[in-house]
Design a protein around this motif. Structure first.
Motif, mmCIF file in Angstrom:
data_model
loop_
_atom_site.group_PDB
_atom_site.id
_atom_site.type_symbol
_atom_site.label_atom_id
_atom_site.label_comp_id
_atom_site.label_asym_id
_atom_site.label_seq_id
_atom_site.Cartn_x
_atom_site.Cartn_y
_atom_site.Cartn_z
ATOM 1 N N PRO A 17 0.835 -1.203 0.000
ATOM 2 C CA PRO A 17 0.000 0.000 0.000
ATOM 3 C C PRO A 17 0.865 1.247 0.000
ATOM 4 O O PRO A 17 1.971 1.258 0.536
ATOM 5 C CB PRO A 17 -0.811 -0.133 1.291
ATOM 6 C CG PRO A 17 -0.001 -1.020 2.158
ATOM 7 C CD PRO A 17 0.725 -1.963 1.259
ATOM 8 N N LYS A 18 0.363 2.304 -0.598
ATOM 9 C CA LYS A 18 1.152 3.516 -0.817
ATOM 10 C C LYS A 18 0.718 4.617 0.151
ATOM 11 O O LYS A 18 -0.457 4.969 0.224
ATOM 12 C CB LYS A 18 1.006 3.993 -2.258
ATOM 13 C CG LYS A 18 1.566 3.011 -3.265
ATOM 14 C CD LYS A 18 1.356 3.389 -4.715
ATOM 15 C CE LYS A 18 0.824 4.705 -5.019
ATOM 16 N NZ LYS A 18 0.669 4.978 -6.462
ATOM 17 N N LEU A 19 1.700 5.166 0.848
ATOM 18 C CA LEU A 19 1.466 6.247 1.799
ATOM 19 C C LEU A 19 2.132 7.518 1.300
ATOM 20 O O LEU A 19 3.286 7.496 0.885
ATOM 21 C CB LEU A 19 2.026 5.865 3.174
ATOM 22 C CG LEU A 19 1.803 6.851 4.330
ATOM 23 C CD1 LEU A 19 1.792 6.111 5.647
ATOM 24 C CD2 LEU A 19 2.842 7.959 4.365
ATOM 25 N N LEU A 20 1.402 8.617 1.362
ATOM 26 C CA LEU A 20 1.951 9.922 1.004
ATOM 27 C C LEU A 20 2.036 10.786 2.257
ATOM 28 O O LEU A 20 1.019 11.036 2.913
ATOM 29 C CB LEU A 20 1.076 10.623 -0.033
ATOM 30 C CG LEU A 20 1.586 12.003 -0.481
ATOM 31 C CD1 LEU A 20 2.883 11.863 -1.286
ATOM 32 C CD2 LEU A 20 0.536 12.743 -1.296
ATOM 33 N N LEU A 21 3.243 11.221 2.590
ATOM 34 C CA LEU A 21 3.446 12.155 3.695
ATOM 35 C C LEU A 21 3.484 13.577 3.141
ATOM 36 O O LEU A 21 4.278 13.878 2.247
ATOM 37 C CB LEU A 21 4.754 11.855 4.421
ATOM 38 C CG LEU A 21 5.180 12.914 5.453
ATOM 39 C CD1 LEU A 21 4.234 12.925 6.637
ATOM 40 C CD2 LEU A 21 6.614 12.690 5.909
ATOM 41 N N VAL A 22 2.626 14.433 3.672
ATOM 42 C CA VAL A 22 2.611 15.836 3.279
ATOM 43 C C VAL A 22 3.561 16.590 4.207
ATOM 44 O O VAL A 22 3.275 16.778 5.397
ATOM 45 C CB VAL A 22 1.193 16.428 3.364
ATOM 46 C CG1 VAL A 22 1.222 17.915 3.036
ATOM 47 C CG2 VAL A 22 0.254 15.685 2.416
ATOM 48 N N ALA A 23 4.711 16.995 3.684
ATOM 49 C CA ALA A 23 5.708 17.726 4.473
ATOM 50 C C ALA A 23 5.662 19.210 4.118
ATOM 51 O O ALA A 23 5.183 19.593 3.050
ATOM 52 C CB ALA A 23 7.099 17.156 4.220
ATOM 53 N N PHE A 24 6.181 20.024 5.005
ATOM 54 C CA PHE A 24 6.206 21.471 4.783
ATOM 55 C C PHE A 24 7.213 22.068 5.760
ATOM 56 O O PHE A 24 7.645 21.413 6.721
ATOM 57 C CB PHE A 24 4.815 22.086 4.993
ATOM 58 C CG PHE A 24 4.102 21.578 6.225
ATOM 59 C CD1 PHE A 24 4.337 22.155 7.476
ATOM 60 C CD2 PHE A 24 3.211 20.524 6.139
ATOM 61 C CE1 PHE A 24 3.700 21.682 8.608
ATOM 62 C CE2 PHE A 24 2.564 20.039 7.270
ATOM 63 C CZ PHE A 24 2.801 20.629 8.505
#
Length: 242
Positions: free
Chosen positions: A60-67
């Motif tokens: 499964p694919k996880l996207l981390l939103v960084a900033f």
């Protein structure tokens, strides 16, 4: 260990809320609810595992939103556990390249663009911009908190892209003040959610759309499945761990 109290808001909404007073936390819910791969697979002997090409197809694919100014533990605490659960991880930011995460507190590291002050500043490389990440579908999108949320909660282009990414994700989760960004983007409209209790007043009043959220003050994490889609929000920092 005491069991979490779980109740339903009714058949019409389909929302299920877990107000947790035990050490059981957000990552446990995410791995049980949406991961098709058991964490025990990580420890099986090589001869019992499938070929690497077959494993990659099933991850499964996880996207981390960084900033700029995201809280390190909010992101990498849950990520370590989710990697063990079989997720592949991609980091995206408003622009690809280096973003700086850290711990809020001192003037040791400053970002003029985000007007924030962080201690123990750590550079993190985002392989994708948020717009580039829209070209894919994601099994889970994770939004950390941190001082940088203050600058982004009124950033309309960022919020519009975040809303589209949430639409492209099977499930959405936030840690700490990351829920302020989900609320401002309209992702939590009409849903139950929680956030960092120390930042409660700011988060719950941080945007006009925050007023449409049913904020749950006495919960370590809240898992809302209104409309059949999981939106999980957790309290501050280590509450994202399980």
């Amino acid at each position: 260990a005491p069991r979490p109290t779980t109740w339903s808001t009714g058949a019409t909404s389909g929302a299920v809320i877990s107000a947790v007073s035990s050490p059981t936390m957000l990552v446990d819910t995410l791995t049980r609810c949406i991961s098709p791969i058991s964490p025990s697979r990580c420890f099986k002997s090589p001869e019992k595992q499938r070929a690497p090409s077959q494993q990659r197809k099933q991850m499964p694919k996880l996207l981390l939103v960084a900033f700029e100014g995201f809280e390190l533990l909010d992101a990498f605490g849950p990520l370590e556990l989710l990697l063990l659960a079989g997720y592949s991880v991609t980091i995206a930011a408003p622009t690809n390249g280096v973003v700086r995460g850290g711990v809020v507190g001192s003037e040791a590291c400053k970002s003029e663009a985000a007007k924030l002050e962080v201690r123990s500043c750590v550079p993190v490389v985002a392989s994708h911009s948020l717009v580039e990440a829209l070209s894919q579908k994601w099994d889970l999108l994770l939004v950390p908190g941190g001082q940088g949320t203050r600058a982004l909660v009124g950033d309309e282009p960022f919020l519009a892209t975040l809303a589209l990414l949430c639409d492209a994700s099977a499930a959405v989760a936030s840690v700490c003040t990351g829920s302020a960004l989900l609320a401002a983007a309209g992702v939590l409209d009409g849903r139950k959610a929680t956030t960092n209790k120390r930042g409660w007043a700011w988060v719950t009043e941080s945007s006009k759309r925050a007023a449409t959220v049913e904020w749950t003050p006495r919960a370590r994490w809240v898992a809302d499945r209104t409309g059949g889609k999981l939106c999980a929000t957790s309290s501050g920092v280590a509450a994202g761990l399980g």
